[in-house]
Scaffold this motif. Structure first.
Motif, PDB file in Angstrom:
ATOM      1  N   GLN A 120       0.741  -1.205  -0.122  1.00  0.00           N
ATOM      2  CA  GLN A 120      -0.143   0.186  -0.037  1.00  0.00           C
ATOM      3  C   GLN A 120       1.031   1.422  -0.027  1.00  0.00           C
ATOM      4  N   ILE A 121       1.641   1.352   0.502  1.00  0.00           N
ATOM      5  CA  ILE A 121       3.193   2.709   1.025  1.00  0.00           C
ATOM      6  C   ILE A 121       4.036   2.582  -0.045  1.00  0.00           C
ATOM      7  N   TRP A 122       4.870   3.340  -0.345  1.00  0.00           N
ATOM      8  CA  TRP A 122       5.744   3.183  -0.956  1.00  0.00           C
ATOM      9  C   TRP A 122       6.277   1.712  -2.250  1.00  0.00           C
ATOM     10  N   THR A 123       4.731   1.841  -3.394  1.00  0.00           N
ATOM     11  CA  THR A 123       5.069   0.690  -3.514  1.00  0.00           C
ATOM     12  C   THR A 123       6.172   0.719  -5.203  1.00  0.00           C
ATOM     13  N   ASP A 124       6.838   1.457  -4.606  1.00  0.00           N
ATOM     14  CA  ASP A 124       7.632   2.301  -6.382  1.00  0.00           C
ATOM     15  C   ASP A 124       8.921   2.164  -5.471  1.00  0.00           C
ATOM     16  N   ALA A 125       9.222   2.309  -4.793  1.00  0.00           N
ATOM     17  CA  ALA A 125      10.184   2.467  -4.411  1.00  0.00           C
ATOM     18  C   ALA A 125      12.012   1.961  -4.504  1.00  0.00           C
ATOM     19  N   GLU A 126      12.503   1.548  -5.047  1.00  0.00           N
ATOM     20  CA  GLU A 126      14.102   1.497  -5.638  1.00  0.00           C
ATOM     21  C   GLU A 126      14.376   0.610  -4.319  1.00  0.00           C
ATOM     22  N   LEU A 127      14.679   0.914  -3.203  1.00  0.00           N
ATOM     23  CA  LEU A 127      15.277  -0.127  -2.315  1.00  0.00           C
ATOM     24  C   LEU A 127      14.393  -1.169  -1.847  1.00  0.00           C
ATOM     25  N   LEU A 128      13.307  -1.385  -2.225  1.00  0.00           N
ATOM     26  CA  LEU A 128      12.217  -2.134  -1.926  1.00  0.00           C
ATOM     27  C   LEU A 128      12.030  -3.051  -3.071  1.00  0.00           C
ATOM     28  N   LYS A 129      12.851  -2.828  -4.245  1.00  0.00           N
ATOM     29  CA  LYS A 129      12.574  -4.206  -5.593  1.00  0.00           C
ATOM     30  C   LYS A 129      13.167  -4.955  -4.601  1.00  0.00           C
TER      31      LYS A 129
END
Length: 303
Positions: free
Chosen positions: A93-102
């Protein structure tokens, strides 16, 4: 017959023996310092993780409880590493496109686990049980440090045998009420901030874990305090009740309601503590923890 060695050779031999002894001592000291150094223990080192997970952000910033991720810490020998699903509970739901969460999204899509690097990695020959330590009053911060202040996780203590024995020789210095296990800021009682503790149930009630039979508060509860134990739970002086009420009396007349349950008065006389040493000795007795000599004895393992 001519003398082969000069008289000065005796002095040289003595000097060589002394020098050899000094070299052996120096090598021993150097090796001892090396095995205690962070190069060997990895104390204070922050390994590069696949995802730069910040405990400070999640614990201190968002207020997540330790048990939300480390679900088995109270009932297993290991704390457990949260599965990717735990991360995705929020990050779908949050930070869905953050690079560090790839790496997290890739793990969720492929079903492959994230290859975390273990920070507190004990040798294979060491057996450590989280369950017994947590349920006997050892807080998370006692071993792991102020995790809530760590942007990147690191090893606060050396985790060497000497460090373990220092605690086992005097467990009381690290014991705290079980209600404060996950309180990272717990500093123990002091003259300015005393703690009151008392046993709320007697030894006949074996349904309650030993450590949880001790109730500790940071405000003076008044002394003595009478606690009434009923089948529905504990009822204090204010009339508040915890626990689940018994089912209403069935039509056939059998069974009991809360008002029918036999009441028993249990004195919960709270004792005031102004030092960690006094509190630790009290908790050692109530938690049924063996003394330092018993815990560090060879007979603990070699019976």
């Amino acid at each position: 017959m001519a003398q082969v060695f000069d008289r000065s050779s005796n002095a040289l031999a003595r000097m060589s023996l002394v020098l050899t002894g000094l070299i052996v001592i120096a090598v021993g000291v150097a090796l001892n310092s090396l095995q205690r150094s962070p190069w060997v223990t990895r104390q204070g080192q922050r390994p590069d993780q696949p995802v730069p997970f910040s405990h400070k952000h999640h614990v201190q910033g968002l207020g997540l409880q330790c048990q939300y991720c480390h679900t088995s810490v109270e009932k297993s020998s290991y704390a457990g590493i949260p599965p990717t699903k735990t991360c995705m509970n929020c990050h779908s739901q949050i930070w869905t496109d953050a690079e560090l969460l790839k790496p997290v999204r890739d793990s969720w899509a492929t079903g492959e686990s994230i290859q975390w690097i273990k920070v507190h990695d004990l040798p294979d020959y060491v057996y450590f049980n989280h369950e017994i330590h947590v349920n006997k009053g050892i807080g998370c911060a006692s071993c792991h440090g102020r995790v809530d202040e760590m942007p990147l996780m690191y090893e606060e203590n050396s985790l060497q045998m000497e460090w373990c024995l220092n605690c086992h020789r005097n467990p009381g210095k690290n014991l705290r009420p079980t209600s404060e296990i996950y309180n990272m800021a717990w500093a123990g009682p002091s003259t300015d901030k005393p703690v009151w503790c008392g046993v709320t149930r007697d030894a006949q009630h074996t349904d309650v874990p030993t450590a949880q039979s001790v109730s500790c508060v940071t405000k003076d509860p008044g002394n003595p305090q009478i606690v009434m134990l009923q089948a529905g739970g504990l009822r204090g002086m204010a009339g508040q009740q915890s626990g689940t009420n018994l089912e209403p009396r069935p039509l056939n007349g059998s069974g009991m309601t809360v008002s029918d349950a036999p009441a028993m008065l249990l004195p919960a006389s709270y004792q005031k503590f102004e030092s960690q040493n006094d509190l630790g000795n009290f908790l050692m007795d109530k938690y049924h923890i063996r003394t330092g000599n018993e815990l560090s004895s060879c007979e603990v393992c070699h019976r």
